[in-house]
Write an enzyme that holds these catalytic residues in place. Structure first.
Site, PDB file in Angstrom:
ATOM      1  CD  GLU A  46      -4.744  -1.365   6.859  1.00  0.00           C
ATOM      2  OE1 GLU A  46      -3.553  -1.483   7.188  1.00  0.00           O
ATOM      3  OE2 GLU A  46      -5.198  -0.335   6.311  1.00  0.00           O
ATOM      4  CB  SER A  85       0.981   6.731   5.367  1.00  0.00           C
ATOM      5  OG  SER A  85      -0.099   6.109   6.016  1.00  0.00           O
ATOM      6  CB  SER A 127      -4.479   6.719  14.600  1.00  0.00           C
ATOM      7  OG  SER A 127      -5.486   7.697  14.392  1.00  0.00           O
ATOM      8  CD  GLN A 168      -2.691  -0.912   2.636  1.00  0.00           C
ATOM      9  OE1 GLN A 168      -2.383  -1.700   3.517  1.00  0.00           O
ATOM     10  NE2 GLN A 168      -3.620   0.004   2.810  1.00  0.00           N
ATOM     11  CB  SER A 224       4.128  -3.075   5.644  1.00  0.00           C
ATOM     12  OG  SER A 224       3.797  -2.336   6.799  1.00  0.00           O
ATOM     13  CD  GLU A 272      -5.629   8.912  18.656  1.00  0.00           C
ATOM     14  OE1 GLU A 272      -5.136   8.838  19.796  1.00  0.00           O
ATOM     15  OE2 GLU A 272      -5.175   8.257  17.683  1.00  0.00           O
TER      16      GLU A 272
END
Length: 417
Positions: free
Chosen positions: A264, A149, A385, A146, A181, A387
């Site tokens: 995911e 980010s 995350s 992926q 990753s 949050e």
């Protein structure tokens, strides 16, 4: 589905696994493992050299190819993609039988390939893309990471700034991705880039499948505190790809990203093979004598209860899938539950081992737990995350008001950064 059909399938799968040559694990009860036997690996993120990690991944890819060619590598997929069109419980049944054998562990890149990117292409790719990618990905012959980010757009993925500019029948991509990753071992990357900076940030993105060996792609491993280099920075300097590698419509990259992230979170809710298991924790508790300590026994009970609740949640989610219900925001709940279980194991292990967690005495199965304790906090960020997960749960499940977002209708190029 009849019980007899599932029983017959398990018998066939067990016979095939026996004949495959994979070493059988020591026979134990489902709730226990033999202390001192087999691998002591409980790592969340691998702490291996480049060559050792490649060898490990090559072994896992070979096992995936072996399963796929025998009809066990994509059980729930349609036959046109090499699957058997079976219900999810057949997948669970095979996984249970497979756990009785030493088959090389797991690797996040292979999981991303099989459970995130291949399903995304199936849903949103063109027919040509499905033919090109799905079987190579499901068989482990090719791997995909992926490219989401960025340094200035982590949890706020829609703020990403990597640019893709149209040039005839091609796109030219320039920018930087981070925390990718397995990028150093992948053949492809699912990339989200900004194609219209004049549009609001959620509307001006497009997805692409990018070959990781294309001119202009540079991969730099990042060293994590657990020691390994699972994550990478990926720099893209004028990378040219054809429009045929665009995934989804122009401007619909956010839809593609949400689709992949949904898979995911669903994968996280049922992940196994990442970090230490409840069975390994129980074995450690018995070895250290923690089972006789009233305080540690309570902490251990929390781990066991969380594990059992996770099994119940997984069963409920599988039944929902069978009836065609989308996982939706419940995936965020499951992801947070899974991370909480990992952290609960860390808390117990640290108390049970004491100094043996941080001093390598050579004693089997003790110092190795540091890889779990150091790696587990990373999953509070990976896949969105905590949050972000709480926001999803609050807004989509509980119906609470959305957080104020003053930049939602502002052109991306006008947002202060």
């Amino acid at each position: 589905m009849s019980t007899s059909a599932l029983t017959k399938f398990r018998e066939q799968a067990r016979a095939w696994l026996e004949a495959s040559g994979a070493p059988r694990r020591p026979d134990t009860e489902d709730s226990a493992i033999a202390w001192g036997a087999g691998s002591e690996d409980v790592s969340v993120f691998h702490n291996l050299s480049f060559d050792d990690e490649r060898r490990m991944l090559d072994g896992l890819r070979q096992w995936q190819r072996t399963k796929f060619d025998a009809g066990y590598g994509a059980l729930t997929w349609p036959e046109e993609y090499g699957g058997r069109g079976l219900a999810p419980e057949f997948d669970d049944a095979f996984a249970a039988e497979e756990r009785r054998f030493e088959v090389g562990g797991s690797h996040e890149l292979l999981s991303v390939t099989l459970h995130l990117i291949a399903p995304t292409i199936r849903l949103l790719g063109t027919e040509e893309q499905r033919r090109r990618f799905i079987v190579p990905l499901l068989s482990g012959r090719e791997l995909a990471c992926q490219l989401f980010s960025e340094p200035s757009a982590g949890s706020d993925l829609a703020a990403l700034g990597t640019r893709a500019v149209r040039d005839g029948d091609d796109w030219i991509i320039t920018g930087q991705k981070v925390w990718t990753s397995g990028a150093q071992f992948a053949q492809w990357g699912e990339l989200i880039a900004r194609t219209d900076p004049a549009a609001p940030k959620h509307q001006g993105m497009t997805a692409f499948m990018v070959p990781m060996d294309a001119p202009g792609v540079e991969i730099r491993p990042l060293r994590q505190m657990s020691g390994g280099t699972s994550f990478n920075e990926v720099f893209l300097d004028g990378v040219r790809i054809p429009d045929s590698q665009r995934l989804g419509a122009v401007g619909e990259g956010w839809k593609v990203a949400l689709t992949t992230l949904g898979f995911e979170r669903g994968a996280s809710s049922s992940s196994s093979g990442v970090g230490g298991s409840m069975q390994q924790t129980l074995a450690l508790a018995s070895f250290t004598g923690a089972v006789t300590d009233p305080v540690l026994r309570r902490s251990l009970a929390d781990v066991i209860v969380a594990h059992k609740l996770g099994e119940i949640a997984h069963a409920r989610d599988e039944r929902a899938r069978e009836s065609g219900e989308p996982l939706g925001a419940i995936g965020s709940v499951r992801k947070m539950q899974w991370v909480a279980r990992m952290l609960a194991i860390s808390e117990f292990v640290a108390a049970a081992l004491g100094p043996r967690l941080v001093v390598d005495s050579g004693q089997w199965g003790t110092y190795a737990w540091g890889q779990h304790v150091l790696g587990a906090p990373g999953y509070r960020i990976a896949g969105g995350s905590d949050e972000i997960q709480r926001n999803i749960i609050a807004e989509r499940m509980l119906g609470l008001s959305a957080e104020p977002r003053g930049d939602r209708s502002v052109p991306w190029r006008d947002i202060r950064r």
